[in-house]
Motif scaffolding. Structure first.
Motif, PDB file in Angstrom:
ATOM      1  N   HIS A   2       0.844  -1.198   0.000  1.00 31.29           N
ATOM      2  CA  HIS A   2       0.000   0.000   0.000  1.00 31.29           C
ATOM      3  C   HIS A   2       0.879   1.247   0.000  1.00 31.29           C
ATOM      4  CE1 HIS A   2      -3.514  -2.478   0.627  1.00 31.29           C
ATOM      5  NE2 HIS A   2      -2.892  -3.080   1.619  1.00 31.29           N
ATOM      6  N   LEU A   3       0.793   2.017  -1.084  1.00 31.04           N
ATOM      7  CA  LEU A   3       1.628   3.205  -1.254  1.00 31.04           C
ATOM      8  C   LEU A   3       0.774   4.384  -1.736  1.00 31.04           C
ATOM      9  CD1 LEU A   3       4.583   1.597  -3.243  1.00 31.04           C
ATOM     10  CD2 LEU A   3       4.731   2.464  -0.902  1.00 31.04           C
ATOM     11  N   PRO A   4       1.147   5.594  -1.377  1.00 29.92           N
ATOM     12  CA  PRO A   4       0.457   6.771  -1.917  1.00 29.92           C
ATOM     13  C   PRO A   4       0.925   7.059  -3.341  1.00 29.92           C
ATOM     14  CG  PRO A   4       2.235   7.466  -0.468  1.00 29.92           C
ATOM     15  CD  PRO A   4       2.174   5.962  -0.366  1.00 29.92           C
ATOM     16  N   GLY A   5       0.116   7.832  -4.049  1.00 29.83           N
ATOM     17  CA  GLY A   5       0.499   8.261  -5.394  1.00 29.83           C
ATOM     18  C   GLY A   5      -0.069   7.383  -6.486  1.00 29.83           C
ATOM     19  N   GLY A   6       0.259   7.740  -7.704  1.00 28.01           N
ATOM     20  CA  GLY A   6      -0.199   6.980  -8.859  1.00 28.01           C
ATOM     21  C   GLY A   6      -1.707   6.977  -8.979  1.00 28.01           C
ATOM     22  N   ARG A   7      -2.253   5.837  -9.394  1.00 24.83           N
ATOM     23  CA  ARG A   7      -3.704   5.688  -9.561  1.00 24.83           C
ATOM     24  C   ARG A   7      -4.336   4.965  -8.379  1.00 24.83           C
ATOM     25  NH1 ARG A   7      -1.430   4.100 -14.296  1.00 24.83           N
ATOM     26  NH2 ARG A   7      -1.953   1.912 -13.914  1.00 24.83           N
ATOM     27  N   GLY A   8      -3.598   4.918  -7.269  1.00 16.67           N
ATOM     28  CA  GLY A   8      -4.140   4.306  -6.065  1.00 16.67           C
ATOM     29  C   GLY A   8      -4.024   2.804  -6.009  1.00 16.67           C
ATOM     30  N   GLN A   9      -3.166   2.212  -6.858  1.00 15.36           N
ATOM     31  CA  GLN A   9      -3.029   0.757  -6.888  1.00 15.36           C
ATOM     32  C   GLN A   9      -1.784   0.264  -6.149  1.00 15.36           C
ATOM     33  OE1 GLN A   9      -3.231  -0.436 -10.992  1.00 15.36           O
ATOM     34  NE2 GLN A   9      -5.209   0.537 -11.320  1.00 15.36           N
ATOM     35  N   GLY A  10      -1.043   1.180  -5.537  1.00 17.03           N
ATOM     36  CA  GLY A  10       0.079   0.807  -4.685  1.00 17.03           C
ATOM     37  C   GLY A  10       1.148  -0.027  -5.355  1.00 17.03           C
ATOM     38  N   GLY A  11       1.560  -1.095  -4.662  1.00 20.41           N
ATOM     39  CA  GLY A  11       2.642  -1.938  -5.146  1.00 20.41           C
ATOM     40  C   GLY A  11       2.395  -2.545  -6.512  1.00 20.41           C
ATOM     41  N   ARG A  12       1.147  -2.893  -6.774  1.00 22.19           N
ATOM     42  CA  ARG A  12       0.824  -3.465  -8.092  1.00 22.19           C
ATOM     43  C   ARG A  12       1.147  -2.491  -9.206  1.00 22.19           C
ATOM     44  NH1 ARG A  12      -5.236  -4.622  -7.936  1.00 22.19           N
ATOM     45  NH2 ARG A  12      -5.145  -2.784  -6.587  1.00 22.19           N
ATOM     46  N   GLU A  13       0.894  -1.212  -8.968  1.00 18.17           N
ATOM     47  CA  GLU A  13       1.152  -0.188  -9.988  1.00 18.17           C
ATOM     48  C   GLU A  13       2.653  -0.005 -10.204  1.00 18.17           C
ATOM     49  OE1 GLU A  13      -0.219   4.409 -10.975  1.00 18.17           O
ATOM     50  OE2 GLU A  13      -1.128   3.309  -9.309  1.00 18.17           O
ATOM     51  N   VAL A  14       3.428  -0.141  -9.136  1.00 20.73           N
ATOM     52  CA  VAL A  14       4.888  -0.053  -9.273  1.00 20.73           C
ATOM     53  C   VAL A  14       5.397  -1.184 -10.155  1.00 20.73           C
ATOM     54  CG1 VAL A  14       7.097  -0.177  -8.069  1.00 20.73           C
ATOM     55  CG2 VAL A  14       5.191   1.084  -7.055  1.00 20.73           C
ATOM     56  N   ILE A  15       4.925  -2.395  -9.906  1.00 21.37           N
ATOM     57  CA  ILE A  15       5.355  -3.546 -10.697  1.00 21.37           C
ATOM     58  C   ILE A  15       4.959  -3.360 -12.162  1.00 21.37           C
ATOM     59  CG2 ILE A  15       5.116  -6.035 -11.037  1.00 21.37           C
ATOM     60  CD1 ILE A  15       4.632  -6.270  -8.016  1.00 21.37           C
ATOM     61  N   ALA A  16       3.739  -2.899 -12.386  1.00 18.44           N
ATOM     62  CA  ALA A  16       3.275  -2.668 -13.758  1.00 18.44           C
ATOM     63  C   ALA A  16       4.124  -1.612 -14.442  1.00 18.44           C
ATOM     64  CB  ALA A  16       1.810  -2.249 -13.756  1.00 18.44           C
ATOM     65  N   GLY A  17       4.519  -0.577 -13.695  1.00 25.79           N
ATOM     66  CA  GLY A  17       5.331   0.491 -14.278  1.00 25.79           C
ATOM     67  C   GLY A  17       6.749   0.067 -14.579  1.00 25.79           C
ATOM     68  N   CYS A  18       7.174  -1.046 -13.998  1.00 25.89           N
ATOM     69  CA  CYS A  18       8.528  -1.582 -14.239  1.00 25.89           C
ATOM     70  C   CYS A  18       8.443  -2.920 -14.971  1.00 25.89           C
ATOM     71  CB  CYS A  18       9.263  -1.760 -12.919  1.00 25.89           C
ATOM     72  SG  CYS A  18       9.414  -0.281 -11.910  1.00 25.89           S
ATOM     73  N   GLY A  19       7.358  -3.118 -15.707  1.00 28.39           N
ATOM     74  CA  GLY A  19       7.089  -4.405 -16.337  1.00 28.39           C
ATOM     75  C   GLY A  19       8.207  -4.944 -17.207  1.00 28.39           C
ATOM     76  N   SER A  20       8.914  -4.058 -17.910  1.00 30.26           N
ATOM     77  CA  SER A  20       9.974  -4.516 -18.810  1.00 30.26           C
ATOM     78  C   SER A  20      11.186  -5.057 -18.062  1.00 30.26           C
ATOM     79  CB  SER A  20      10.420  -3.365 -19.722  1.00 30.26           C
ATOM     80  OG  SER A  20      10.982  -2.313 -18.946  1.00 30.26           O
ATOM     81  N   MET A  21      11.232  -4.847 -16.738  1.00 26.55           N
ATOM     82  CA  MET A  21      12.381  -5.273 -15.938  1.00 26.55           C
ATOM     83  C   MET A  21      12.119  -6.571 -15.183  1.00 26.55           C
ATOM     84  SD  MET A  21      13.296  -1.548 -14.325  1.00 26.55           S
ATOM     85  CE  MET A  21      14.681  -2.217 -13.401  1.00 26.55           C
ATOM     86  N   LEU A  22      10.931  -7.146 -15.326  1.00 25.85           N
ATOM     87  CA  LEU A  22      10.569  -8.318 -14.527  1.00 25.85           C
ATOM     88  C   LEU A  22      11.477  -9.512 -14.759  1.00 25.85           C
ATOM     89  CD1 LEU A  22       6.661  -8.292 -14.553  1.00 25.85           C
ATOM     90  CD2 LEU A  22       8.195  -7.852 -12.645  1.00 25.85           C
ATOM     91  N   GLY A  23      12.154  -9.558 -15.876  1.00 22.90           N
ATOM     92  CA  GLY A  23      13.057 -10.674 -16.122  1.00 22.90           C
ATOM     93  C   GLY A  23      14.324 -10.612 -15.301  1.00 22.90           C
ATOM     94  N   THR A  24      14.747  -9.405 -14.896  1.00 24.60           N
ATOM     95  CA  THR A  24      16.020  -9.252 -14.191  1.00 24.60           C
ATOM     96  C   THR A  24      15.860  -8.721 -12.772  1.00 24.60           C
ATOM     97  OG1 THR A  24      16.260  -7.059 -15.203  1.00 24.60           O
ATOM     98  CG2 THR A  24      17.352  -8.897 -16.296  1.00 24.60           C
ATOM     99  N   THR A  25      14.853  -7.915 -12.539  1.00 21.61           N
ATOM    100  CA  THR A  25      14.592  -7.378 -11.207  1.00 21.61           C
ATOM    101  C   THR A  25      13.431  -8.141 -10.578  1.00 21.61           C
ATOM    102  OG1 THR A  25      15.402  -5.138 -11.701  1.00 21.61           O
ATOM    103  CG2 THR A  25      13.831  -5.359  -9.903  1.00 21.61           C
ATOM    104  N   LYS A  26      13.637  -8.642  -9.362  1.00 21.52           N
ATOM    105  CA  LYS A  26      12.602  -9.393  -8.659  1.00 21.52           C
ATOM    106  C   LYS A  26      11.929  -8.486  -7.624  1.00 21.52           C
ATOM    107  CE  LYS A  26      14.138 -13.274 -10.568  1.00 21.52           C
ATOM    108  NZ  LYS A  26      15.471 -12.872 -11.055  1.00 21.52           N
ATOM    109  N   PHE A  27      10.634  -8.661  -7.435  1.00 20.17           N
ATOM    110  CA  PHE A  27       9.876  -7.858  -6.469  1.00 20.17           C
ATOM    111  C   PHE A  27       9.435  -8.739  -5.300  1.00 20.17           C
ATOM    112  CE2 PHE A  27       9.762  -5.506 -10.347  1.00 20.17           C
ATOM    113  CZ  PHE A  27       9.731  -4.170  -9.974  1.00 20.17           C
ATOM    114  N   LEU A  28       9.786  -8.296  -4.097  1.00 22.93           N
ATOM    115  CA  LEU A  28       9.387  -8.997  -2.882  1.00 22.93           C
ATOM    116  C   LEU A  28       8.460  -8.076  -2.092  1.00 22.93           C
ATOM    117  CD1 LEU A  28       9.556 -11.275  -0.793  1.00 22.93           C
ATOM    118  CD2 LEU A  28      11.665 -10.222   0.067  1.00 22.93           C
ATOM    119  N   ALA A  29       7.192  -8.440  -2.009  1.00 22.79           N
ATOM    120  CA  ALA A  29       6.218  -7.622  -1.292  1.00 22.79           C
ATOM    121  C   ALA A  29       6.447  -7.756   0.208  1.00 22.79           C
ATOM    122  CB  ALA A  29       4.799  -8.060  -1.656  1.00 22.79           C
ATOM    123  N   LEU A  30       6.372  -6.619   0.885  1.00 25.09           N
ATOM    124  CA  LEU A  30       6.607  -6.555   2.326  1.00 25.09           C
ATOM    125  C   LEU A  30       5.516  -5.671   2.916  1.00 25.09           C
ATOM    126  CD1 LEU A  30       8.609  -7.283   4.624  1.00 25.09           C
ATOM    127  CD2 LEU A  30       9.836  -5.187   4.075  1.00 25.09           C
TER     128      LEU A  30
END
Length: 218
Positions: A60-88
């Motif tokens: 849960h994060l402020p900003g964007g369209r109110g989708q929090g962590g999911r929106e961050v991952i979507a915004g970095c979609g092209s990096m999913l092959g090399t950067t891993k996301f660990l939800a905390l």
């Protein structure tokens, strides 16, 4: 003589500065914090610029369209092959867990775990494992059990060589790099990619990367 652990580069994304400071202090010496971010926009900018191995991401994060962590991952979609996301997160709700995993996170742990445990989770995610706090794993199994069967059916359509090419292309390798890695010609790579796209009913490399990332195949 023991081999020193490889340094794992991370970005911490959380809107509470005190928590970020405490987490940074608790991480093991082999984990290097490259940057911190407090909002969706700051997170996307930091992750894109730093290209870390792992992003420790609050759900849960402020900003964007109110989708929090999911929106961050979507915004970095092209990096999913090399950067891993660990939800905390402090949240242990099934909805939060499943939604962020569907978005592309490789794991989900609660903020109640220790510094040693979060450091171990970072190492495991960086190494390609999926990591969950014990009571959260059941949510994921319930949500994705049937999906895994569908993925296996889709992969069965591909030959062993097509599967190798698919994984490399989805990770961002160029045709030339794939050809070199697999000791085949660029023309053969092009043929295999065309076959993969046709069999999976996809239209581009971008769609292939998203398809593979959504199924945690990278």
């Amino acid at each position: 003589m023991s081999v020193p652990p490889k340094t794992i580069r991370v970005v911490i994304v959380d809107d509470h500065a005190i928590f970020r400071s405490g987490l940074k202090a608790d991480l093991a010496p082999d984990i290097m914090v490259l940057a911190e971010a407090a909002t969706v926009e700051e997170a996307i900018t930091a992750v894109t610029a730093q290209q870390p191995d792992v992003v420790l991401l609050d759900v849960h994060l402020p900003g964007g369209r109110g989708q929090g962590g999911r929106e961050v991952i979507a915004g970095c979609g092209s990096m999913l092959g090399t950067t891993k996301f660990l939800a905390l997160s402090v949240s242990d709700s099934a909805e939060d867990v499943v939604s962020v995993i569907r978005a592309g996170a490789r794991g989900y742990v609660t903020k109640s775990i220790s510094g040693a445990e979060i450091s171990d989770a970072v190492r495991r995610v960086a190494g390609g494992d999926a990591v969950f706090s014990p009571r959260l794993a059941g949510f994921v199994l319930d949500a994705f059990g049937t999906a895994e069967v569908a993925v296996e059916d889709e992969l069965d359509k591909l030959s062993a060589r097509e599967l190798e090419v698919m994984r490399l292309i989805a990770r961002g390798y160029s045709y030339k790099e794939v050809a070199k890695a697999l000791f085949i010609s660029i023309k053969t790579v092009e043929t295999h990619v065309s076959a993969v796209l046709r069999k999976l009913q996809l239209s581009s490399r971008h769609e292939l990367t998203r398809w593979a990332a959504d199924r945690r195949l990278l």
